[in-house]
Design a protein around this motif. Structure first.
Motif: not given
Length: 226
Positions: A115-131
């Motif tokens: 359930a955790f894997a399914i949930y997080f896999a479908k979330q929209t990713p973004a950069r963690n930080e402004d490098v």
């Protein structure tokens, strides 16, 4: 009597009008707020069931919906489902020792891990930080990534696939730590591929690769964005 009723009605209407002028905006804002909260609740139900949701306990380190905003903690959003599940099993079995994740993963059932894997896999990713911009490091990092053929396992845009993780947009500090651990053997890749690749990186190469990857904007299709 009739006159009294008329007077009461007039006074009542006047009171309503005055209340509307004084509190009308608050009432409307309250209705809008209630509507917005209802929409959020419906979205959450469609996304992963009603709140509270177990995965939201992860936000302390990994950010809301698994999108970390900390360079030290990995983002789970947009990671391949198989990778997330494999890592949770590795934490639970101490194949990937970690003082924090180990105890948490041991308390999860196989169904909860899925359930955790399914949930997080479908979330929209973004950069963690402004490098911060660093042309020299980025150029060196790009050259190393291409020379080591990282795309062969991690995908053309380094978004990960199957049991191989997304690298694009992860925090530079986290990436550097993992590469160092693979290099020293503190973290072991079951296939041995990452230990072999990291062993060829110098202490100057690692921050360059981490900096380049952290500056990438996660993109599933098309050219990689920076």
């Amino acid at each position: 009597m009739k006159r009294t009723l008329i007077i009461v009605a007039v006074v009542t209407l006047a009171g309503v009008a005055i209340a509307g002028m004084l509190y009308g905006r608050d009432v409307i804002d309250g209705m809008r707020y209630e509507k917005a909260m209802h929409q959020i609740g419906e979205t959450n139900k469609a996304n992963a069931g009603p709140w509270p949701q177990p995965q939201e306990a992860c936000f302390v380190c990994h950010g809301p919906r698994g999108q970390s905003l900390n360079a030290w903690y990995p983002a789970l959003s947009g990671q391949p489902k198989a990778y997330i599940a494999a890592q949770l099993h590795a934490f639970a079995s101490d194949q990937r020792p970690n003082a924090y994740m180990g105890p948490l993963a041991k308390d999860l059932t196989d169904a909860e891990i899925d359930a955790f894997a399914i949930y997080f896999a479908k979330q929209t990713p973004a950069r963690n930080e402004d490098v911060p911009a660093d042309a020299a490091l980025e150029t060196r990092g790009l050259a190393l990534v291409q020379a080591r053929s990282c795309q062969a396992c991690h995908g053309g845009n380094l978004m990960g696939k199957d049991q191989v993780p997304r690298l694009a947009g992860q925090g530079a500090d986290y990436l550097a730590k993992q590469l160092t651990d693979f290099k020293t053997g503190a973290r072991k890749d079951p296939t041995g591929a990452m230990n072999g690749a990291a062993s060829m990186l110098s202490s100057e190469d690692i921050p360059a690769v981490a900096r380049y990857l952290a500056g990438m904007t996660p993109e599933h299709d098309g050219a990689v964005a920076h």
